[in-house]
Motif scaffolding. Structure first.
Motif, PDB file in Angstrom:
ATOM      1  N   GLY A 210       0.777  -1.225   0.000  1.00 57.99           N
ATOM      2  CA  GLY A 210       0.000   0.000   0.000  1.00 57.99           C
ATOM      3  C   GLY A 210       0.810   1.277   0.000  1.00 57.99           C
ATOM      4  N   ASP A 211       2.133   1.199   0.201  1.00 56.94           N
ATOM      5  CA  ASP A 211       2.905   2.436   0.144  1.00 56.94           C
ATOM      6  C   ASP A 211       3.365   2.687  -1.289  1.00 56.94           C
ATOM      7  OD1 ASP A 211       5.249   1.001  -0.326  1.00 56.94           O
ATOM      8  OD2 ASP A 211       6.108   1.350   1.660  1.00 56.94           O
ATOM      9  N   LEU A 212       4.029   3.829  -1.523  1.00 52.47           N
ATOM     10  CA  LEU A 212       4.347   4.229  -2.890  1.00 52.47           C
ATOM     11  C   LEU A 212       5.320   3.263  -3.558  1.00 52.47           C
ATOM     12  CD1 LEU A 212       3.922   6.260  -5.157  1.00 52.47           C
ATOM     13  CD2 LEU A 212       5.817   7.604  -4.227  1.00 52.47           C
ATOM     14  N   LEU A 213       6.324   2.795  -2.828  1.00 48.50           N
ATOM     15  CA  LEU A 213       7.273   1.861  -3.430  1.00 48.50           C
ATOM     16  C   LEU A 213       6.574   0.571  -3.847  1.00 48.50           C
ATOM     17  CD1 LEU A 213      10.128   1.134  -4.275  1.00 48.50           C
ATOM     18  CD2 LEU A 213      10.556   0.355  -1.924  1.00 48.50           C
ATOM     19  N   ASP A 214       5.668   0.099  -3.034  1.00 47.13           N
ATOM     20  CA  ASP A 214       4.895  -1.095  -3.376  1.00 47.13           C
ATOM     21  C   ASP A 214       4.129  -0.874  -4.681  1.00 47.13           C
ATOM     22  OD1 ASP A 214       3.520  -3.630  -3.024  1.00 47.13           O
ATOM     23  OD2 ASP A 214       1.799  -2.475  -2.303  1.00 47.13           O
ATOM     24  N   SER A 215       3.503   0.293  -4.805  1.00 52.44           N
ATOM     25  CA  SER A 215       2.750   0.616  -6.019  1.00 52.44           C
ATOM     26  C   SER A 215       3.669   0.685  -7.235  1.00 52.44           C
ATOM     27  CB  SER A 215       2.031   1.956  -5.824  1.00 52.44           C
ATOM     28  OG  SER A 215       1.384   2.357  -7.011  1.00 52.44           O
ATOM     29  N   MET A 216       4.841   1.300  -7.076  1.00 52.77           N
ATOM     30  CA  MET A 216       5.767   1.426  -8.206  1.00 52.77           C
ATOM     31  C   MET A 216       6.322   0.077  -8.633  1.00 52.77           C
ATOM     32  SD  MET A 216       7.802   5.015  -7.690  1.00 52.77           S
ATOM     33  CE  MET A 216       8.715   4.492  -6.232  1.00 52.77           C
ATOM     34  N   LEU A 217       6.635  -0.790  -7.668  1.00 52.64           N
ATOM     35  CA  LEU A 217       7.104  -2.127  -8.007  1.00 52.64           C
ATOM     36  C   LEU A 217       6.043  -2.877  -8.806  1.00 52.64           C
ATOM     37  CD1 LEU A 217       8.806  -3.030  -4.618  1.00 52.64           C
ATOM     38  CD2 LEU A 217       9.982  -2.960  -6.826  1.00 52.64           C
ATOM     39  N   THR A 218       4.801  -2.779  -8.382  1.00 50.82           N
ATOM     40  CA  THR A 218       3.706  -3.439  -9.094  1.00 50.82           C
ATOM     41  C   THR A 218       3.598  -2.909 -10.521  1.00 50.82           C
ATOM     42  OG1 THR A 218       2.497  -3.785  -7.031  1.00 50.82           O
ATOM     43  CG2 THR A 218       1.230  -3.910  -9.073  1.00 50.82           C
ATOM     44  N   MET A 219       3.702  -1.577 -10.695  1.00 53.65           N
ATOM     45  CA  MET A 219       3.606  -0.983 -12.032  1.00 53.65           C
ATOM     46  C   MET A 219       4.814  -1.345 -12.889  1.00 53.65           C
ATOM     47  SD  MET A 219       1.918   2.734 -11.178  1.00 53.65           S
ATOM     48  CE  MET A 219       1.417   3.097 -12.861  1.00 53.65           C
ATOM     49  N   ALA A 220       5.919  -1.708 -12.244  1.00 56.11           N
ATOM     50  CA  ALA A 220       7.105  -2.163 -12.971  1.00 56.11           C
ATOM     51  C   ALA A 220       7.054  -3.658 -13.248  1.00 56.11           C
ATOM     52  CB  ALA A 220       8.360  -1.814 -12.177  1.00 56.11           C
ATOM     53  N   HIS A 221       5.918  -4.282 -12.932  1.00 54.68           N
ATOM     54  CA  HIS A 221       5.702  -5.725 -13.136  1.00 54.68           C
ATOM     55  C   HIS A 221       6.661  -6.554 -12.276  1.00 54.68           C
ATOM     56  CE1 HIS A 221       3.129  -5.518 -16.987  1.00 54.68           C
ATOM     57  NE2 HIS A 221       3.205  -4.302 -16.479  1.00 54.68           N
ATOM     58  N   VAL A 222       6.978  -6.031 -11.102  1.00 53.62           N
ATOM     59  CA  VAL A 222       7.847  -6.710 -10.144  1.00 53.62           C
ATOM     60  C   VAL A 222       7.003  -7.106  -8.939  1.00 53.62           C
ATOM     61  CG1 VAL A 222       9.871  -6.475  -8.641  1.00 53.62           C
ATOM     62  CG2 VAL A 222       9.837  -5.341 -10.881  1.00 53.62           C
ATOM     63  N   ILE A 223       7.226  -8.310  -8.428  1.00 53.51           N
ATOM     64  CA  ILE A 223       6.532  -8.750  -7.211  1.00 53.51           C
ATOM     65  C   ILE A 223       7.289  -8.212  -6.005  1.00 53.51           C
ATOM     66  CG2 ILE A 223       5.822 -10.749  -5.835  1.00 53.51           C
ATOM     67  CD1 ILE A 223       5.709 -12.325  -8.507  1.00 53.51           C
ATOM     68  N   ASN A 224       6.591  -7.459  -5.171  1.00 51.20           N
ATOM     69  CA  ASN A 224       7.206  -6.851  -3.999  1.00 51.20           C
ATOM     70  C   ASN A 224       7.265  -7.853  -2.854  1.00 51.20           C
ATOM     71  OD1 ASN A 224       8.101  -5.197  -1.934  1.00 51.20           O
ATOM     72  ND2 ASN A 224       6.139  -4.140  -1.693  1.00 51.20           N
ATOM     73  N   GLY A 225       8.471  -8.362  -2.565  1.00 54.96           N
ATOM     74  CA  GLY A 225       8.631  -9.358  -1.512  1.00 54.96           C
ATOM     75  C   GLY A 225       8.166  -8.880  -0.158  1.00 54.96           C
ATOM     76  N   ALA A 226       8.393  -7.601   0.143  1.00 56.22           N
ATOM     77  CA  ALA A 226       7.996  -7.073   1.456  1.00 56.22           C
ATOM     78  C   ALA A 226       6.484  -7.117   1.639  1.00 56.22           C
ATOM     79  CB  ALA A 226       8.509  -5.647   1.623  1.00 56.22           C
ATOM     80  N   ALA A 227       5.746  -6.936   0.540  1.00 63.10           N
ATOM     81  CA  ALA A 227       4.282  -6.963   0.638  1.00 63.10           C
ATOM     82  C   ALA A 227       3.768  -8.364   0.936  1.00 63.10           C
ATOM     83  CB  ALA A 227       3.664  -6.444  -0.654  1.00 63.10           C
ATOM     84  N   ILE A 228       4.544  -9.379   0.562  1.00 62.78           N
ATOM     85  CA  ILE A 228       4.122 -10.755   0.805  1.00 62.78           C
ATOM     86  C   ILE A 228       3.976 -11.027   2.304  1.00 62.78           C
ATOM     87  CG2 ILE A 228       4.823 -13.189   0.601  1.00 62.78           C
ATOM     88  CD1 ILE A 228       6.185 -12.426  -2.058  1.00 62.78           C
ATOM     89  N   VAL A 229       4.868 -10.427   3.099  1.00 65.65           N
ATOM     90  CA  VAL A 229       4.827 -10.675   4.543  1.00 65.65           C
ATOM     91  C   VAL A 229       4.145  -9.548   5.312  1.00 65.65           C
ATOM     92  CG1 VAL A 229       6.907 -12.079   4.478  1.00 65.65           C
ATOM     93  CG2 VAL A 229       7.109  -9.635   4.931  1.00 65.65           C
ATOM     94  N   ALA A 230       3.631  -8.541   4.587  1.00 67.02           N
ATOM     95  CA  ALA A 230       3.049  -7.381   5.270  1.00 67.02           C
ATOM     96  C   ALA A 230       1.926  -7.775   6.207  1.00 67.02           C
ATOM     97  CB  ALA A 230       2.551  -6.371   4.244  1.00 67.02           C
ATOM     98  N   ASP A 231       1.045  -8.652   5.745  1.00 65.16           N
ATOM     99  CA  ASP A 231      -0.107  -9.027   6.569  1.00 65.16           C
ATOM    100  C   ASP A 231       0.310  -9.835   7.802  1.00 65.16           C
ATOM    101  OD1 ASP A 231      -1.812  -7.760   4.825  1.00 65.16           O
ATOM    102  OD2 ASP A 231      -2.118  -9.545   3.602  1.00 65.16           O
ATOM    103  N   GLU A 232       1.397 -10.589   7.682  1.00 72.19           N
ATOM    104  CA  GLU A 232       1.869 -11.368   8.823  1.00 72.19           C
ATOM    105  C   GLU A 232       2.298 -10.468   9.973  1.00 72.19           C
ATOM    106  OE1 GLU A 232       5.059 -13.878   7.672  1.00 72.19           O
ATOM    107  OE2 GLU A 232       4.051 -14.729   5.924  1.00 72.19           O
ATOM    108  N   ASN A 233       2.807  -9.290   9.611  1.00 69.84           N
ATOM    109  CA  ASN A 233       3.403  -8.409  10.618  1.00 69.84           C
ATOM    110  C   ASN A 233       2.429  -7.413  11.233  1.00 69.84           C
ATOM    111  OD1 ASN A 233       5.755  -9.717  10.110  1.00 69.84           O
ATOM    112  ND2 ASN A 233       6.888  -7.960   9.360  1.00 69.84           N
ATOM    113  N   LYS A 234       1.178  -7.464  10.814  1.00 63.90           N
ATOM    114  CA  LYS A 234       0.216  -6.521  11.371  1.00 63.90           C
ATOM    115  C   LYS A 234      -0.037  -6.864  12.842  1.00 63.90           C
ATOM    116  CE  LYS A 234      -2.356  -5.087   7.275  1.00 63.90           C
ATOM    117  NZ  LYS A 234      -3.651  -5.118   6.580  1.00 63.90           N
ATOM    118  N   SER A 235      -0.093  -5.812  13.639  1.00 65.42           N
ATOM    119  CA  SER A 235      -0.403  -6.005  15.048  1.00 65.42           C
ATOM    120  C   SER A 235      -1.009  -4.725  15.595  1.00 65.42           C
ATOM    121  CB  SER A 235       0.873  -6.341  15.832  1.00 65.42           C
ATOM    122  OG  SER A 235       1.683  -5.192  15.960  1.00 65.42           O
ATOM    123  N   GLU A 236      -1.532  -4.818  16.789  1.00 63.12           N
ATOM    124  CA  GLU A 236      -2.149  -3.625  17.379  1.00 63.12           C
ATOM    125  C   GLU A 236      -1.109  -2.555  17.686  1.00 63.12           C
ATOM    126  OE1 GLU A 236      -3.289  -4.149  21.619  1.00 63.12           O
ATOM    127  OE2 GLU A 236      -2.967  -6.279  21.186  1.00 63.12           O
TER     128      GLU A 236
END
Length: 323
Positions: A210-236
């Motif tokens: 959801g951040d800008l780098l994530d968006s740019m990687l997606t538009m560059a047709h690159v899979i953003n590795g950090a986004a893969i684990v983003a949901d795992e790291n969510k916490s209060e």
């Protein structure tokens, strides 16, 4: 004879009238006076102007870049502190020299320039904004975009503030054209062959979903590795750093490393050596295949119309074979 004189007189009248019309056409019409207008900034605040600002101060590197392509550079009284630093700013040293000033985020320093508009960001100190407005200085607050569309909106908003809406639209059209050309090239990459990249700052992996780098990687047709684990790291308590173990589990094809020694305390090459020789990463594809890429921080942290240049630079690092 009288008839001949009459014909000559008529010809002279026609010729004189024609010249008068031509002379009138050659004289440019006086410029229309600037009309008063109002804009709403990205913080929802309304600013009113009696005329287009002529003494503009920019407080961020992104607004430095946008303003430079929107207005005559003579209207810019000062850039932000990073203008001319090629690792974070697209402002050239020549442009920085022409403007001649870099202003700190300090009320006295900014007010001393007697600006009729200060362009700041949502990250600018609210105390500074209130102080300047208390002194009668208009402050336009620009957003920190999370995607391409928000970047276009940021440009249009600043263009409206400086009275250059048409120029703002031309900038966005130029970006759109560049992006379409780039996407035509990137569509050659099958979805099954998209590569996984993890970008690092000097602390840990970066580029969350959801951040800008994530968006740019997606538009560059690159899979953003950090986004893969983003949901795992969510916490209060927020989003903790991505661990080495998680990076290893992602097993990215590419590591993107930082290049900007922003405080003169960072060892860019030393950091790259440490990553390459970290035992934890020994079996990661990026290290095993020596796919360690330096992507300039001015692309990774882009905040202006150069977003398409940034997407292209990322794509070039990951897929050099198609360029």
């Amino acid at each position: 004879m009288k008839k001949l004189l009459m014909i000559i007189s008529l010809l002279l009248l026609v010729f004189t009238a024609g010249c008068s019309k031509q002379q009138a056409a050659d004289v440019p019409a006086p410029p229309a006076a600037d009309a008063a207008y109002s804009v709403t900034d990205d913080a929802g605040r309304t600013l009113r102007f009696d005329h287009r600002p002529q003494r503009i101060v920019s407080l961020t590197y992104g607004t430095d870049e946008i303003l430079t392509d929107l207005v005559d550079i003579k209207r810019i009284m000062a850039y932000s502190r990073w203008a001319g630093d090629s690792e974070i700013s697209f402002i050239t040293k020549e442009q920085a020299y022409t403007v001649g000033r870099k202003v700190p985020e300090n009320t006295e320093a900014v007010y001393a320039l007697q600006p009729d508009l200060v362009v700041a960001s949502t990250a600018t100190s609210s105390d500074l904004v209130r102080s300047l407005e208390g002194l009668g200085v208009p402050v336009y607050i620009a957003r920190s975009p999370h995607n391409y569309q928000e970047m276009c909106d940021k440009i249009r908003g600043i263009a409206a503030a400086v009275g250059e809406k048409q120029q703002g639209e031309l900038m966005v059209q130029k970006m759109d054209t560049h992006l379409q050309q780039l996407q035509k090239r990137l569509r050659q990459i099958p979805s099954s062959e998209r590569r996984v990249a993890v970008a690092f700052n000097f602390t840990s992996a970066m580029g969350r979903r959801g951040d800008l780098l994530d968006s740019m990687l997606t538009m560059a047709h690159v899979i953003n590795g950090a986004a893969i684990v983003a949901d795992e790291n969510k916490s209060e308590h927020g989003m903790p750093a991505i661990s080495k173990e998680q990076v290893v589990r992602i097993n990215p094809d590419i590591f993107m490393l930082p290049t900007w020694n922003y405080n003169n305390k960072q060892d860019v090459q030393g950091y790259a050596y440490a990553v390459m020789n970290d035992p934890a990463y020994r079996d990661v594809k990026a290290v095993r295949n020596k796919q360690i890429k330096f992507v300039s921080d001015k692309y990774r942290y882009v905040a202006s119309q150069h977003i398409v240049d940034a997407i292209e630079n990322i794509a070039h690092a990951v897929y050099p074979e198609i360029f």
